[in-house]
Design a protein around this motif. Structure first.
Motif, PDB file in Angstrom:
ATOM      1  N   GLY A 315      16.111  16.922  -3.768  1.00  0.00           N
ATOM      2  CA  GLY A 315      15.337  15.746  -4.144  1.00  0.00           C
ATOM      3  C   GLY A 315      15.485  14.630  -3.131  1.00  0.00           C
ATOM      4  N   THR A 316      14.414  13.883  -2.923  1.00  0.00           N
ATOM      5  CA  THR A 316      14.423  12.759  -1.988  1.00  0.00           C
ATOM      6  C   THR A 316      13.591  11.621  -2.572  1.00  0.00           C
ATOM      7  OG1 THR A 316      12.469  13.602  -0.834  1.00  0.00           O
ATOM      8  CG2 THR A 316      14.633  14.237   0.059  1.00  0.00           C
ATOM      9  N   ARG A 317      13.696  10.473  -1.961  1.00  0.00           N
ATOM     10  CA  ARG A 317      12.808   9.342  -2.236  1.00  0.00           C
ATOM     11  C   ARG A 317      12.425   8.707  -0.911  1.00  0.00           C
ATOM     12  NH1 ARG A 317      12.639  11.119  -6.527  1.00  0.00           N
ATOM     13  NH2 ARG A 317      12.835  10.150  -8.582  1.00  0.00           N
ATOM     14  N   PRO A 318      11.158   8.301  -0.772  1.00  0.00           N
ATOM     15  CA  PRO A 318      10.786   7.561   0.437  1.00  0.00           C
ATOM     16  C   PRO A 318      11.379   6.166   0.405  1.00  0.00           C
ATOM     17  CG  PRO A 318       8.966   7.541  -1.119  1.00  0.00           C
ATOM     18  CD  PRO A 318      10.023   8.440  -1.709  1.00  0.00           C
ATOM     19  N   PHE A 319      11.471   5.553   1.552  1.00  0.00           N
ATOM     20  CA  PHE A 319      11.844   4.146   1.619  1.00  0.00           C
ATOM     21  C   PHE A 319      10.719   3.298   1.020  1.00  0.00           C
ATOM     22  CE2 PHE A 319      15.070   4.139   5.406  1.00  0.00           C
ATOM     23  CZ  PHE A 319      15.974   4.813   4.618  1.00  0.00           C
ATOM     24  N   PHE A 320      11.039   2.025   0.779  1.00  0.00           N
ATOM     25  CA  PHE A 320      10.027   1.099   0.265  1.00  0.00           C
ATOM     26  C   PHE A 320       8.813   1.048   1.198  1.00  0.00           C
ATOM     27  CE2 PHE A 320      13.937  -1.252  -1.384  1.00  0.00           C
ATOM     28  CZ  PHE A 320      13.846  -0.682  -2.643  1.00  0.00           C
ATOM     29  N   TRP A 321       7.665   0.756   0.614  1.00  0.00           N
ATOM     30  CA  TRP A 321       6.455   0.524   1.406  1.00  0.00           C
ATOM     31  C   TRP A 321       6.288  -0.978   1.560  1.00  0.00           C
ATOM     32  CZ3 TRP A 321       4.333   3.916   4.369  1.00  0.00           C
ATOM     33  CH2 TRP A 321       3.072   3.677   4.931  1.00  0.00           C
ATOM     34  N   PRO A 322       6.038  -1.484   2.775  1.00  0.00           N
ATOM     35  CA  PRO A 322       6.035  -2.933   2.998  1.00  0.00           C
ATOM     36  C   PRO A 322       4.997  -3.663   2.151  1.00  0.00           C
ATOM     37  CG  PRO A 322       6.110  -1.737   5.078  1.00  0.00           C
ATOM     38  CD  PRO A 322       5.838  -0.722   4.014  1.00  0.00           C
ATOM     39  N   MET A 323       5.345  -4.876   1.773  1.00  0.00           N
ATOM     40  CA  MET A 323       4.449  -5.678   0.934  1.00  0.00           C
ATOM     41  C   MET A 323       3.151  -6.009   1.658  1.00  0.00           C
ATOM     42  SD  MET A 323       5.951  -5.871  -1.941  1.00  0.00           S
ATOM     43  CE  MET A 323       6.560  -4.209  -1.546  1.00  0.00           C
ATOM     44  N   HIS A 324       3.207  -6.187   2.983  1.00  0.00           N
ATOM     45  CA  HIS A 324       1.993  -6.567   3.699  1.00  0.00           C
ATOM     46  C   HIS A 324       1.014  -5.403   3.845  1.00  0.00           C
ATOM     47  CE1 HIS A 324       4.323  -4.826   7.031  1.00  0.00           C
ATOM     48  NE2 HIS A 324       3.189  -4.697   7.700  1.00  0.00           N
ATOM     49  N   GLU A 325       1.442  -4.194   3.444  1.00  0.00           N
ATOM     50  CA  GLU A 325       0.549  -3.035   3.487  1.00  0.00           C
ATOM     51  C   GLU A 325       0.199  -2.531   2.077  1.00  0.00           C
ATOM     52  OE1 GLU A 325       1.027  -0.665   7.503  1.00  0.00           O
ATOM     53  OE2 GLU A 325       2.884  -0.493   6.332  1.00  0.00           O
ATOM     54  N   GLN A 326       0.568  -3.284   1.059  1.00  0.00           N
ATOM     55  CA  GLN A 326       0.262  -2.870  -0.307  1.00  0.00           C
ATOM     56  C   GLN A 326      -1.217  -3.114  -0.615  1.00  0.00           C
ATOM     57  OE1 GLN A 326       2.142  -1.325  -2.423  1.00  0.00           O
ATOM     58  NE2 GLN A 326       4.189  -1.549  -1.549  1.00  0.00           N
ATOM     59  N   PRO A 327      -1.935  -2.076  -1.063  1.00  0.00           N
ATOM     60  CA  PRO A 327      -3.366  -2.249  -1.349  1.00  0.00           C
ATOM     61  C   PRO A 327      -3.661  -3.371  -2.340  1.00  0.00           C
ATOM     62  CG  PRO A 327      -2.806   0.084  -1.324  1.00  0.00           C
ATOM     63  CD  PRO A 327      -1.512  -0.665  -1.202  1.00  0.00           C
ATOM     64  N   VAL A 328      -2.820  -3.535  -3.352  1.00  0.00           N
ATOM     65  CA  VAL A 328      -3.085  -4.546  -4.371  1.00  0.00           C
ATOM     66  C   VAL A 328      -3.111  -5.949  -3.762  1.00  0.00           C
ATOM     67  CG1 VAL A 328      -0.628  -4.724  -5.026  1.00  0.00           C
ATOM     68  CG2 VAL A 328      -2.401  -5.410  -6.644  1.00  0.00           C
TER      69      VAL A 328
END
Length: 380
Positions: A315-328
């Motif tokens: 099992g793995t988890r990706p790192f956070f996705w940056p806020m400046h690239e969040q679609p919302v």
């Protein structure tokens, strides 16, 4: 030794140290299961003392703690709040919903906010700095606190991933005007779900308690409200579980470090991987998770490597996705055209492997063997 060759390894399995079941059972036996039970205040007081804070306000989860912290400090329309782009979205939710403007900072090599970039982002509208300790090491708080004092800024410290960690000899959770914690199952203390706000100012603490409890006013008629809050209460059952976990916090931190150091020994020289360091500016890595980054030469991104590890039952988890690239947020018109190269790189190249407290040394060894096999396969 057990045969682990066919075993699947989830990214996290929590550890229960011994007396949690007894404490939770006592809640059921006495009927104290709601937020009115005595374990809530006991948990608040003991964790606040551990973090050298005067007040603890237990709540439903770490996101709730952040919502309460932002609202309690009066941050709102027209205010600017400095925070890292590389963090979980919980950190920015109430900033945006409350009408404040988030001002983002890129990461440094520790994955934390690069504090050297903060001063250049300050304006007359800046009212607060949100520091988020991430994965391995605490944010370098000394320059943040000095800058905040000089400019009259509020400081929020998100210590969710650093429960039991220190920064310059002080416990994480003790910095700034207000601190927040999460007790999700992958944290060093878990209550299943749950969180806490920590502060020293009694008026700020009372404000947090009101916001947590729908802004009921004990001085007024019940069910008459002059402002809006949330039902963000923690139950007595959760607090009882937290008390049992808190007794073993030092053991949990020690075990996390043992797991991290064992991984580093086993994965040393593994092709294509950048391993986390054990020390940074005299701070010991707490190894909340064991996060790795792919070297530029690896002909794949983190998603591809994680798929291969999933095939190997790791099992793995990706790192956070940056806020400046969040679609919302892009849909809201925020952060258009902004680039933060370090955060963008680690988001695409970083992930973490099984890191739960329940892992045995034999299981760590088997996970490392499979990780090495996958990476050697990628490198040919």
């Amino acid at each position: 030794m057990a045969d682990l060759s066919s075993q699947a390894f989830p990214v996290n399995t929590p550890k229960f140290w011994g007396n949690e079941k007894e404490l939770v059972a006592k809640c059921i036996e006495t009927g104290w299961i709601s937020s009115e039970g005595p374990a809530v205040k006991d948990f608040e007081g003991k964790l606040a003392a551990r973090c050298q804070r005067r007040h603890g306000i237990a709540c439903a989860n770490g996101t709730a703690a952040l919502d309460i912290a932002v609202q309690a400090l009066g941050l709102g329309q027209g205010d600017e709040v400095i925070l890292p782009t590389f963090c979980i979205i919980s950190c920015i939710n109430q900033i945006v919903r409350g009408g404040s403007t988030p001002v983002l900072i890129d990461s440094d090599d520790t994955f934390n906010m690069d504090v050297s970039q903060i001063a250049a982002k300050l304006t007359p509208k800046t009212k607060a700095i949100l520091c988020v300790h991430t994965y391995h090491f605490p944010v370098d708080m000394a320059p943040v606190m000095a800058l905040a004092k000089e400019r009259g800024l509020k400081v929020i410290e998100d210590a969710a991933e650093m429960i039991g960690q220190t920064c310059a000899g002080k416990p994480c959770g003790s910095f700034g005007d207000i601190s927040t914690m999460s007790f999700y199952p992958n944290k060093h203390i878990t209550t299943g779900e749950g969180g806490m706000v920590l502060c020293d100012d009694p008026e700020l603490a009372e404000r947090c308690r009101k916001l947590r409890n729908l802004c009921f006013d004990p001085k007024k008629r019940r069910f008459v409200h002059e402002e809006l809050g949330w039902n963000y209460r923690m139950t007595n059952l959760q607090a009882a579980l937290g008390l049992g976990q808190l007794e073993f916090l030092d053991a949990a931190v020690l075990r996390k470090r043992e797991i991290g150091q064992l991984y580093s020994n086993l994965l040393k020289g593994c092709p294509g991987l950048v391993l986390p360091p054990d020390l940074n500016k005299n701070e010991k890595n707490i190894y909340w998770v064991y996060g790795v980054e792919l070297q530029p030469s690896v002909p794949a991104d983190a998603e591809e490597v994680m798929r291969r590890l999933a095939d190997a039952k790791v099992g793995t988890r990706p790192f956070f996705w940056p806020m400046h690239e969040q679609p919302v947020f892009l849909q809201m018109g925020l952060f258009k055209g902004l680039s933060f190269p370090v955060a963008e790189r680690i988001a695409r190249k970083g992930f973490y492997i099984p890191s739960g407290l329940a892992l045995t040394n034999e299981e760590v060894t088997e996970v490392a063997r499979r990780v090495r096999a996958v990476m050697e396969g990628l490198s040919g």
